[in-house]
Enzyme design. Sequence first.
Site, PDB file in Angstrom:
ATOM      1  N   ASP A  75      -8.906  11.505  -0.831  1.00  0.00           N
ATOM      2  CA  ASP A  75      -8.180  12.514  -0.079  1.00  0.00           C
ATOM      3  C   ASP A  75      -8.144  12.040   1.368  1.00  0.00           C
ATOM      4  OD1 ASP A  75      -7.273  14.678   1.364  1.00  0.00           O
ATOM      5  OD2 ASP A  75      -8.641  16.127   0.454  1.00  0.00           O
ATOM      6  N   TYR A 104       5.937  22.524   8.800  1.00  0.00           N
ATOM      7  CA  TYR A 104       6.339  21.294   8.101  1.00  0.00           C
ATOM      8  C   TYR A 104       7.387  20.527   8.893  1.00  0.00           C
ATOM      9  CZ  TYR A 104       8.350  18.148   4.669  1.00  0.00           C
ATOM     10  OH  TYR A 104       8.815  17.028   4.028  1.00  0.00           O
ATOM     11  N   ILE A 106      14.519  17.216  -2.806  1.00  0.00           N
ATOM     12  CA  ILE A 106      14.479  16.351  -3.986  1.00  0.00           C
ATOM     13  C   ILE A 106      14.062  17.214  -5.165  1.00  0.00           C
ATOM     14  CG2 ILE A 106      13.502  14.272  -5.010  1.00  0.00           C
ATOM     15  CD1 ILE A 106      12.878  13.341  -2.137  1.00  0.00           C
ATOM     16  N   LYS A 143       7.058  16.729  10.578  1.00  0.00           N
ATOM     17  CA  LYS A 143       7.932  15.608  10.253  1.00  0.00           C
ATOM     18  C   LYS A 143       8.699  15.125  11.479  1.00  0.00           C
ATOM     19  CE  LYS A 143       6.800  15.036   5.995  1.00  0.00           C
ATOM     20  NZ  LYS A 143       6.122  13.784   5.583  1.00  0.00           N
ATOM     21  N   ILE A 154       0.862  -1.184   0.000  1.00  0.00           N
ATOM     22  CA  ILE A 154       0.000   0.000   0.000  1.00  0.00           C
ATOM     23  C   ILE A 154       0.893   1.226   0.000  1.00  0.00           C
ATOM     24  CG2 ILE A 154      -1.744   1.316   1.257  1.00  0.00           C
ATOM     25  CD1 ILE A 154      -2.752  -1.288   2.463  1.00  0.00           C
TER      26      ILE A 154
END
Length: 256
Positions: A57, A147, A180, A151, A5
Amino acid sequence: MKIAIVTGASSGLGGEFVRQLGRKCELDEIWVIARRRERLEALQADVHTKIRPIALDLTADGSIEKIGQMLGDEKPDVAVLVNAAGFGKIGSWRDISPKDASAMIDLNCRAAVQMTQLVLPFMRRGSRVLEICSTAAFQPFQYFSVYSASKAFLYRYSRALRVELFSEGISVTAVCPYWIKDTEFIGTARQTKNSSYVRHFPLASRQKNVVRWALIDAKLRLPVSTPGPVCLVHRIAAKFIPSELMIGVWALLRRI
């Protein structure tokens, strides 16, 4: 039925995890979860493993319950769970709306935990959980505050959950990449009133390398994957340098 998944599978790291899992693992299906169905369906052209697109969502009411119903009906053997759904915004507290701040916490934290809790009963010895955190989890980041905090939450959750599951033979790896360059993340992060607080993204990595490295680390059952030299150095530095000094270093680097 043996499955993987992957959340956040319509782009970026999520999509790349699907492609590499579909080529390297013996799976009957990969359940791919994201909002954009057409992108999920397009993944089938990249892999031989059957793709099951689930257009949801994860922050919407009832979405997690729908996935739970599917798992309860089919009772699959979940070999791999990758929680890659997430996003960030660059800017001061004035530039990021309360709605966006809440959405970051909702998707990066709540949805990841709920998905993990939901899937664990369908995992067995040898199964792997990859929580996609960030090198931002290692220290506070001004102008990236919500953010990085979200995390850090996911990172700590992953580290603790790994110990809880150790005796059951289920591994949990916190994947902590640096910037990235070839995903939508940087573009989305800069969609604020004033994203100039971070001018450039030097030494950014590529998603193929990050995913390849992360899957190797997860197979080795490592608690943390730092898929690249920059995030490895950052992880080590954050262990020994006080947060206030690290914040000062970031204040210089973000102006480069």
